[in-house]
Design a protein around this motif. Structure first.
Motif, PDB file in Angstrom:
ATOM      1  N   SER A  43       2.674  -1.554   8.653  1.00 53.99           N
ATOM      2  CA  SER A  43       2.621  -2.667   7.705  1.00 53.99           C
ATOM      3  C   SER A  43       3.561  -3.793   8.146  1.00 53.99           C
ATOM      4  O   SER A  43       4.690  -3.542   8.577  1.00 53.99           O
ATOM      5  CB  SER A  43       3.005  -2.197   6.304  1.00 53.99           C
ATOM      6  OG  SER A  43       2.018  -1.335   5.794  1.00 53.99           O
ATOM      7  N   LEU A  44       3.088  -5.009   8.022  1.00 51.95           N
ATOM      8  CA  LEU A  44       3.883  -6.175   8.418  1.00 51.95           C
ATOM      9  C   LEU A  44       4.660  -6.756   7.255  1.00 51.95           C
ATOM     10  O   LEU A  44       5.562  -7.573   7.440  1.00 51.95           O
ATOM     11  CB  LEU A  44       2.970  -7.256   9.015  1.00 51.95           C
ATOM     12  CG  LEU A  44       2.159  -6.833  10.252  1.00 51.95           C
ATOM     13  CD1 LEU A  44       1.266  -7.980  10.703  1.00 51.95           C
ATOM     14  CD2 LEU A  44       3.088  -6.393  11.376  1.00 51.95           C
ATOM     15  N   SER A  45       4.330  -6.318   6.044  1.00 55.59           N
ATOM     16  CA  SER A  45       4.991  -6.849   4.856  1.00 55.59           C
ATOM     17  C   SER A  45       5.212  -5.730   3.847  1.00 55.59           C
ATOM     18  O   SER A  45       4.396  -4.809   3.726  1.00 55.59           O
ATOM     19  CB  SER A  45       4.127  -7.944   4.215  1.00 55.59           C
ATOM     20  OG  SER A  45       4.636  -8.325   2.952  1.00 55.59           O
ATOM     21  N   SER A  46       6.356  -5.811   3.136  1.00 49.08           N
ATOM     22  CA  SER A  46       6.642  -4.833   2.091  1.00 49.08           C
ATOM     23  C   SER A  46       6.108  -5.287   0.731  1.00 49.08           C
ATOM     24  O   SER A  46       6.332  -4.627  -0.279  1.00 49.08           O
ATOM     25  CB  SER A  46       8.155  -4.597   1.992  1.00 49.08           C
ATOM     26  OG  SER A  46       8.841  -5.816   1.763  1.00 49.08           O
ATOM     27  N   ALA A  74       0.118  -6.225  -0.008  1.00 49.15           N
ATOM     28  CA  ALA A  74      -0.114  -5.989   1.417  1.00 49.15           C
ATOM     29  C   ALA A  74      -0.095  -4.496   1.727  1.00 49.15           C
ATOM     30  O   ALA A  74      -0.924  -3.994   2.500  1.00 49.15           O
ATOM     31  CB  ALA A  74       0.939  -6.718   2.238  1.00 49.15           C
ATOM     32  N   LEU A  75       0.825  -3.778   1.109  1.00 52.85           N
ATOM     33  CA  LEU A  75       0.901  -2.337   1.324  1.00 52.85           C
ATOM     34  C   LEU A  75      -0.350  -1.633   0.807  1.00 52.85           C
ATOM     35  O   LEU A  75      -0.890  -0.722   1.452  1.00 52.85           O
ATOM     36  CB  LEU A  75       2.143  -1.762   0.646  1.00 52.85           C
ATOM     37  CG  LEU A  75       3.494  -2.141   1.260  1.00 52.85           C
ATOM     38  CD1 LEU A  75       4.632  -1.625   0.381  1.00 52.85           C
ATOM     39  CD2 LEU A  75       3.627  -1.590   2.674  1.00 52.85           C
ATOM     40  N   GLU A  76      -0.825  -2.048  -0.365  1.00 54.54           N
ATOM     41  CA  GLU A  76      -2.029  -1.442  -0.939  1.00 54.54           C
ATOM     42  C   GLU A  76      -3.239  -1.672  -0.045  1.00 54.54           C
ATOM     43  O   GLU A  76      -4.083  -0.784   0.114  1.00 54.54           O
ATOM     44  CB  GLU A  76      -2.292  -2.016  -2.342  1.00 54.54           C
ATOM     45  CG  GLU A  76      -1.380  -1.457  -3.417  1.00 54.54           C
ATOM     46  CD  GLU A  76      -1.594   0.031  -3.658  1.00 54.54           C
ATOM     47  OE1 GLU A  76      -2.722   0.521  -3.437  1.00 54.54           O
ATOM     48  OE2 GLU A  76      -0.622   0.716  -4.030  1.00 54.54           O
ATOM     49  N   ALA A  77      -3.301  -2.849   0.568  1.00 55.28           N
ATOM     50  CA  ALA A  77      -4.413  -3.134   1.475  1.00 55.28           C
ATOM     51  C   ALA A  77      -4.353  -2.221   2.703  1.00 55.28           C
ATOM     52  O   ALA A  77      -5.376  -1.690   3.162  1.00 55.28           O
ATOM     53  CB  ALA A  77      -4.374  -4.598   1.897  1.00 55.28           C
ATOM     54  N   ASP A  78      -3.160  -2.006   3.225  1.00 56.92           N
ATOM     55  CA  ASP A  78      -3.009  -1.134   4.400  1.00 56.92           C
ATOM     56  C   ASP A  78      -3.287   0.323   4.064  1.00 56.92           C
ATOM     57  O   ASP A  78      -3.800   1.075   4.902  1.00 56.92           O
ATOM     58  CB  ASP A  78      -1.598  -1.271   4.973  1.00 56.92           C
ATOM     59  CG  ASP A  78      -1.375  -2.591   5.692  1.00 56.92           C
ATOM     60  OD1 ASP A  78      -2.378  -3.199   6.129  1.00 56.92           O
ATOM     61  OD2 ASP A  78      -0.205  -3.023   5.806  1.00 56.92           O
ATOM     62  N   LEU A  79      -2.963   0.735   2.831  1.00 60.03           N
ATOM     63  CA  LEU A  79      -3.173   2.128   2.430  1.00 60.03           C
ATOM     64  C   LEU A  79      -4.656   2.506   2.363  1.00 60.03           C
ATOM     65  O   LEU A  79      -4.995   3.690   2.324  1.00 60.03           O
ATOM     66  CB  LEU A  79      -2.502   2.401   1.075  1.00 60.03           C
ATOM     67  CG  LEU A  79      -0.975   2.544   1.120  1.00 60.03           C
ATOM     68  CD1 LEU A  79      -0.386   2.464  -0.296  1.00 60.03           C
ATOM     69  CD2 LEU A  79      -0.577   3.860   1.786  1.00 60.03           C
ATOM     70  N   VAL A 115      -2.129   6.047   6.169  1.00 62.59           N
ATOM     71  CA  VAL A 115      -0.791   5.997   5.598  1.00 62.59           C
ATOM     72  C   VAL A 115      -0.070   4.819   6.250  1.00 62.59           C
ATOM     73  O   VAL A 115      -0.491   4.328   7.303  1.00 62.59           O
ATOM     74  CB  VAL A 115      -0.029   7.309   5.832  1.00 62.59           C
ATOM     75  CG1 VAL A 115      -0.726   8.450   5.112  1.00 62.59           C
ATOM     76  CG2 VAL A 115       0.108   7.619   7.325  1.00 62.59           C
ATOM     77  N   VAL A 116       1.031   4.357   5.637  1.00 63.45           N
ATOM     78  CA  VAL A 116       1.694   3.170   6.174  1.00 63.45           C
ATOM     79  C   VAL A 116       3.136   3.463   6.561  1.00 63.45           C
ATOM     80  O   VAL A 116       3.825   4.264   5.929  1.00 63.45           O
ATOM     81  CB  VAL A 116       1.658   1.986   5.174  1.00 63.45           C
ATOM     82  CG1 VAL A 116       0.234   1.619   4.828  1.00 63.45           C
ATOM     83  CG2 VAL A 116       2.453   2.306   3.915  1.00 63.45           C
ATOM     84  N   ARG A 117       3.563   2.828   7.615  1.00 67.62           N
ATOM     85  CA  ARG A 117       4.973   2.854   8.019  1.00 67.62           C
ATOM     86  C   ARG A 117       5.600   1.581   7.465  1.00 67.62           C
ATOM     87  O   ARG A 117       5.153   0.484   7.725  1.00 67.62           O
ATOM     88  CB  ARG A 117       5.070   2.919   9.536  1.00 67.62           C
ATOM     89  CG  ARG A 117       6.501   2.834  10.098  1.00 67.62           C
ATOM     90  CD  ARG A 117       6.776   1.444  10.626  1.00 67.62           C
ATOM     91  NE  ARG A 117       8.031   1.326  11.349  1.00 67.62           N
ATOM     92  CZ  ARG A 117       8.531   0.168  11.716  1.00 67.62           C
ATOM     93  NH1 ARG A 117       7.899  -0.978  11.410  1.00 67.62           N
ATOM     94  NH2 ARG A 117       9.667   0.107  12.370  1.00 67.62           N
ATOM     95  N   TYR A 118       6.629   1.767   6.639  1.00 70.52           N
ATOM     96  CA  TYR A 118       7.295   0.623   6.024  1.00 70.52           C
ATOM     97  C   TYR A 118       7.913  -0.279   7.092  1.00 70.52           C
ATOM     98  O   TYR A 118       8.495   0.205   8.066  1.00 70.52           O
ATOM     99  CB  TYR A 118       8.391   1.096   5.069  1.00 70.52           C
ATOM    100  CG  TYR A 118       7.917   1.286   3.649  1.00 70.52           C
ATOM    101  CD1 TYR A 118       8.039   0.263   2.710  1.00 70.52           C
ATOM    102  CD2 TYR A 118       7.358   2.492   3.239  1.00 70.52           C
ATOM    103  CE1 TYR A 118       7.611   0.446   1.398  1.00 70.52           C
ATOM    104  CE2 TYR A 118       6.928   2.679   1.936  1.00 70.52           C
ATOM    105  CZ  TYR A 118       7.054   1.652   1.019  1.00 70.52           C
ATOM    106  OH  TYR A 118       6.631   1.832  -0.280  1.00 70.52           O
ATOM    107  N   PRO A 119       7.831  -1.601   6.899  1.00 71.99           N
ATOM    108  CA  PRO A 119       8.445  -2.532   7.850  1.00 71.99           C
ATOM    109  C   PRO A 119       9.938  -2.282   7.987  1.00 71.99           C
ATOM    110  O   PRO A 119      10.612  -1.894   7.032  1.00 71.99           O
ATOM    111  CB  PRO A 119       8.168  -3.901   7.226  1.00 71.99           C
ATOM    112  CG  PRO A 119       7.006  -3.695   6.316  1.00 71.99           C
ATOM    113  CD  PRO A 119       7.139  -2.297   5.796  1.00 71.99           C
ATOM    114  N   ASN A 120      10.439  -2.492   9.188  1.00 73.43           N
ATOM    115  CA  ASN A 120      11.876  -2.437   9.481  1.00 73.43           C
ATOM    116  C   ASN A 120      12.493  -1.047   9.301  1.00 73.43           C
ATOM    117  O   ASN A 120      13.710  -0.924   9.130  1.00 73.43           O
ATOM    118  CB  ASN A 120      12.646  -3.452   8.636  1.00 73.43           C
ATOM    119  CG  ASN A 120      12.151  -4.869   8.826  1.00 73.43           C
ATOM    120  OD1 ASN A 120      11.926  -5.296   9.960  1.00 73.43           O
ATOM    121  ND2 ASN A 120      11.951  -5.588   7.727  1.00 73.43           N
TER     122      ASN A 120
END
Length: 331
Positions: free
Chosen positions: A206-209, A213-218, A222-227
């Motif tokens: 994911s590029l944004s927290s 944006a997270l819901e779109a990636d999910l 699964v998503v890796r949180y930015p940073n």
């Protein structure tokens, strides 16, 4: 009687010469004789002791190019590779010596050919232009932060700091989770597998927290949180996935972490990273702890200097009141 004596004195030596030098395949083999005599070839090319071992006599340097056993290696190459010049398949593995050497494999045993014994395949070192007289394993010829053994692992150029030419050196790209073989902000394709609970899913960077944006990636895994950390490397990699979702929500991963609570200490999960050049790496993690916490618990993102993965999902099922957190440490 006189004719018999003449035959014995003149004809018989000629016949013996041909018998000793004929290879029984229909051609005269001038490189091989039954008894070794002196050789005009320099000892520093092929030692006489090696030639004597196989009953070979060389008349001149041109004989070094003879391929007695028809395996694609001439005599100088047979000596250099410690193969039997009279046997096309020295290690009896079904592949002739010449093919194994050309393909980078060991013709006298298992594994890749490594004559300079630096744990790097000779074919790769030669292809990359490394000095075969050196132990290249730990050297960093291009000063990009990657020793040569990791350049080989990632299939990057050990003599070029920036293999993909995007302005960032190879070591820095790998350290920060980027693909050193693809330009721009390309990252390897990541996948996480947890055999015990039947999970095998893409990991989206994911590029944004931002929640939207997270819901779109999910929807795509699964998503890796930015940073957060880098799989297979440093830090705490925080990965979130759905345990449940609204009935009207679309996507194939709405219940991907529904069985996360079944994991116990010692269970394993595997993260696979695949670069654009097709090279893949697998990192194995072992579960070291599990608990339910508040959604904003700082322990989710806590760093402890070790390579950790933190799996997070909403808990209990069909609620978002709490978070189930499973931590695993890289083996």
């Amino acid at each position: 009687m006189i004719l018999i004596i003449v035959f014995a004195a003149i004809i018989l030596p000629v016949i013996i010469f041909y018998l000793l030098n004929f290879d029984f395949k229909g051609s005269l083999n001038s490189a091989r004789v039954a008894i070794c005599g002196s050789s005009d070839v320099s000892e520093d090319v092929i030692p006489t002791s090696w030639l004597n071992r196989y009953g070979i006599r060389l008349e001149n340097d041109a004989d070094l190019k003879k391929d007695i056993d028809g395996d694609g290696l001439d005599l100088s190459e047979e000596y250099a590779n410690s193969t039997n010049p009279l046997d096309p398949d020295t290690d009896k593995d079904g592949y002739n010596d010449g093919k194994e050497v050309r393909d980078g494999y060991n013709p006298v045993g298992a594994g890749m050919l490594d004559l300079n014994k630096d744990n790097l395949p000779d074919f790769w070192e030669k292809k990359m232009g490394l000095d075969m007289a050196k132990n290249n394993y730990a050297l960093d010829n291009d000063n990009d932060g990657l020793p040569n053994h990791l350049e080989f692992v990632h299939l990057t150029d050990p003599l070029k700091k920036d293999t993909d030419g995007d302005g960032f050196n190879d070591g820095g790209e790998i350290k920060n989770g980027y693909d050193p073989t693809a330009p721009g902000d390309a990252k390897p394709a990541y996948e996480i597998s947890i055999k015990k609970i039947g999970v095998k899913t893409p990991m989206i960077w994911s590029l944004s927290s931002d929640e939207a944006a997270l819901e779109a990636d999910l929807k795509n895994g699964v998503v890796r949180y930015p940073n957060t950390g880098i799989p297979g490397s440093r830090g705490n990699v925080v990965i979130s996935g759905h345990s449940s979702n609204y009935a009207w929500a679309t996507g194939s991963y709405n219940f991907i972490f529904k069985d996360l609570n079944a994991l116990q200490n010692g269970d394993e999960l595997v993260v696979k990273a695949t670069q654009k050049n097709g090279k893949s790496f697998e990192y194995v993690y072992k579960v070291i702890g599990k608990k339910v916490v508040a959604p904003d618990d700082p322990g989710i993102f806590e760093e402890n200097g070790q390579p950790i993965i933190t799996l997070v999902t909403c808990w209990p099922l069909r609620t978002d009141w709490k978070r189930l957190v499973v931590k695993a440490k890289m083996l």
